[in-house]
Scaffold this motif. Sequence first.
Motif, PDB file in Angstrom:
ATOM      1  N   ILE A   1       5.085  76.760  32.491  1.00 27.86           N
ATOM      2  CA  ILE A   1       4.650  76.826  33.884  1.00 27.86           C
ATOM      3  C   ILE A   1       4.156  75.443  34.308  1.00 27.86           C
ATOM      4  N   VAL A   2       4.666  74.934  35.412  1.00 27.87           N
ATOM      5  CA  VAL A   2       4.347  73.558  35.801  1.00 27.87           C
ATOM      6  C   VAL A   2       3.255  73.465  36.859  1.00 27.87           C
ATOM      7  N   SER A   3       3.142  74.479  37.741  1.00 24.09           N
ATOM      8  CA  SER A   3       2.138  74.357  38.801  1.00 24.09           C
ATOM      9  C   SER A   3       1.340  75.629  39.047  1.00 24.09           C
ATOM     10  N   GLY A   4       1.904  76.782  38.724  1.00 21.53           N
ATOM     11  CA  GLY A   4       1.240  78.041  39.033  1.00 21.53           C
ATOM     12  C   GLY A   4       1.374  78.450  40.489  1.00 21.53           C
TER      13      GLY A   4
ATOM     14  N   ILE B   1      -4.847  86.682  37.255  1.00 25.07           N
ATOM     15  CA  ILE B   1      -3.843  87.647  37.695  1.00 25.07           C
ATOM     16  C   ILE B   1      -3.168  88.342  36.524  1.00 25.07           C
ATOM     17  N   GLY B   2      -3.190  87.699  35.343  1.00 27.78           N
ATOM     18  CA  GLY B   2      -2.544  88.264  34.164  1.00 27.78           C
ATOM     19  C   GLY B   2      -1.045  88.079  34.194  1.00 27.78           C
ATOM     20  N   THR B   3      -0.325  89.042  33.657  1.00 25.10           N
ATOM     21  CA  THR B   3       1.136  88.966  33.585  1.00 25.10           C
ATOM     22  C   THR B   3       1.771  89.354  34.917  1.00 25.10           C
ATOM     23  N   ILE B   4       2.786  88.601  35.296  1.00 27.97           N
ATOM     24  CA  ILE B   4       3.617  88.909  36.466  1.00 27.97           C
ATOM     25  C   ILE B   4       4.971  89.354  35.932  1.00 27.97           C
TER      26      ILE B   4
ATOM     27  N   ASN C   1      -2.323  99.000  45.575  1.00 29.67           N
ATOM     28  CA  ASN C   1      -3.599  98.713  46.224  1.00 29.67           C
ATOM     29  C   ASN C   1      -4.034  97.269  45.951  1.00 29.67           C
ATOM     30  N   MET C   2      -3.132  96.336  46.177  1.00 31.38           N
ATOM     31  CA  MET C   2      -3.386  94.940  45.805  1.00 31.38           C
ATOM     32  C   MET C   2      -4.286  94.239  46.822  1.00 31.38           C
ATOM     33  N   LEU C   3      -5.109  93.335  46.317  1.00 33.75           N
ATOM     34  CA  LEU C   3      -5.885  92.453  47.167  1.00 33.75           C
ATOM     35  C   LEU C   3      -5.067  91.189  47.454  1.00 33.75           C
ATOM     36  N   THR C   4      -5.643  90.279  48.206  1.00 32.53           N
ATOM     37  CA  THR C   4      -4.883  89.168  48.778  1.00 32.53           C
ATOM     38  C   THR C   4      -4.155  88.328  47.748  1.00 32.53           C
ATOM     39  N   VAL C   5      -4.847  87.850  46.720  1.00 29.52           N
ATOM     40  CA  VAL C   5      -4.208  86.909  45.798  1.00 29.52           C
ATOM     41  C   VAL C   5      -3.077  87.571  45.027  1.00 29.52           C
ATOM     42  N   ALA C   6      -3.242  88.837  44.654  1.00 25.45           N
ATOM     43  CA  ALA C   6      -2.164  89.539  43.947  1.00 25.45           C
ATOM     44  C   ALA C   6      -0.951  89.709  44.863  1.00 25.45           C
ATOM     45  N   SER C   7      -1.186  90.011  46.138  1.00 25.96           N
ATOM     46  CA  SER C   7      -0.081  90.164  47.078  1.00 25.96           C
ATOM     47  C   SER C   7       0.685  88.858  47.247  1.00 25.96           C
ATOM     48  N   VAL C   8      -0.043  87.747  47.325  1.00 26.70           N
ATOM     49  CA  VAL C   8       0.612  86.447  47.485  1.00 26.70           C
ATOM     50  C   VAL C   8       1.407  86.088  46.233  1.00 26.70           C
ATOM     51  N   VAL C   9       0.795  86.238  45.073  1.00 25.81           N
ATOM     52  CA  VAL C   9       1.463  85.874  43.819  1.00 25.81           C
ATOM     53  C   VAL C   9       2.679  86.754  43.565  1.00 25.81           C
TER      54      VAL C   9
ATOM     55  N   ALA D   1      -5.420  81.348  39.834  1.00 26.44           N
ATOM     56  CA  ALA D   1      -5.179  82.771  39.616  1.00 26.44           C
ATOM     57  C   ALA D   1      -4.013  82.997  38.668  1.00 26.44           C
ATOM     58  N   VAL D   2      -2.957  82.178  38.819  1.00 28.89           N
ATOM     59  CA  VAL D   2      -1.786  82.304  37.942  1.00 28.89           C
ATOM     60  C   VAL D   2      -2.036  81.602  36.621  1.00 28.89           C
ATOM     61  N   GLY D   3      -2.591  80.392  36.678  1.00 27.24           N
ATOM     62  CA  GLY D   3      -2.796  79.593  35.479  1.00 27.24           C
ATOM     63  C   GLY D   3      -1.570  78.756  35.153  1.00 27.24           C
TER      64      GLY D   3
END
Length: 293
Positions: free
Chosen positions: A135-138, A73-76, A34-42, A110-112
């Motif tokens: 992480i260089v850009s997120g 977003i937390g951990t991916i 049930n992801m919202l937009t930013v989670a789906s993109v990431v 969102a990613v950090g």
Amino acid sequence: MKDYLVKAIAHNKQVRAYAAITTETIEEVRCRHNMLTVASVVLGRSMTAGVILGAMLKGEEKLTIKMNGGGSIGTILVDANAKGEVRGYVSNPHAYAGLNQQGLLDIKSAVGTNGILSVTKDIGLNHPFIGQIPIVSGEIGEDFASYLLHSEQVASSVGVGVLVNPDFTIQASGGFIIQLIPNTEEKTIRLIEERLQTMPSISSMIGQSITPEQILKQLLGEENISIFETIPVQFRCECSRDRISNAILSLESEEIQDMIDTDGKAEAHCHFCNESYYYSKEDLETLLKVSIS
């Protein structure tokens, strides 16, 4: 169009190229969580990169990607293998992100960028290969390009994109990885750089229902590429009730008895597919009999 990935060589075998469409796969994950937009993109970008990296493996080899930049977003976490099978989740599927200065979804925040991207490869040896970079850009694509350059010493261009509809369903998802072999001719490098600078964004291309083959033709020139393998891409989770039951059976009989006496039930939840497995007291007693038989 069903999700699939193509592998190719180009420019007289000086270039390795991969492209994939992952729309149905990411839509299944979106529904499950049930992801919202930013989670789906990431997660869509990360899983697309993961399934392409997995396609670089062989046989039963597999990999795990973990990324946490300290953002909302937390951990991916993504698992992929050489067969085009992939699964993944983010800690916060309902994370929110505003717009950045360019008026686009602020994926970076969102990613950090205060964290590590790690890739663990299980290639059948006693110890897995683990590559880590800051992480260089997120933005995901640039981070995987940095990983490939600094951890695997392969100069690469990575493009991953996800388009989300207003109702949060996935309109399109896909991406590519282009890699230069050592001692690639300078003129080939310049040609690829020029094409990368002038081509549309990967999000624009996949939004036009472009195929993986067409992505590579736009990137490298139709006359320069030779596609040698096509594999289907799909979401696949390894969990099952049998697998959970076997995990319970691996416990000492005293531990199973304690589960019966203390709670009278048990529940196991899979973060990847969001499925839960319930065991009643009777289920546990049956497993206990098997355990001590």
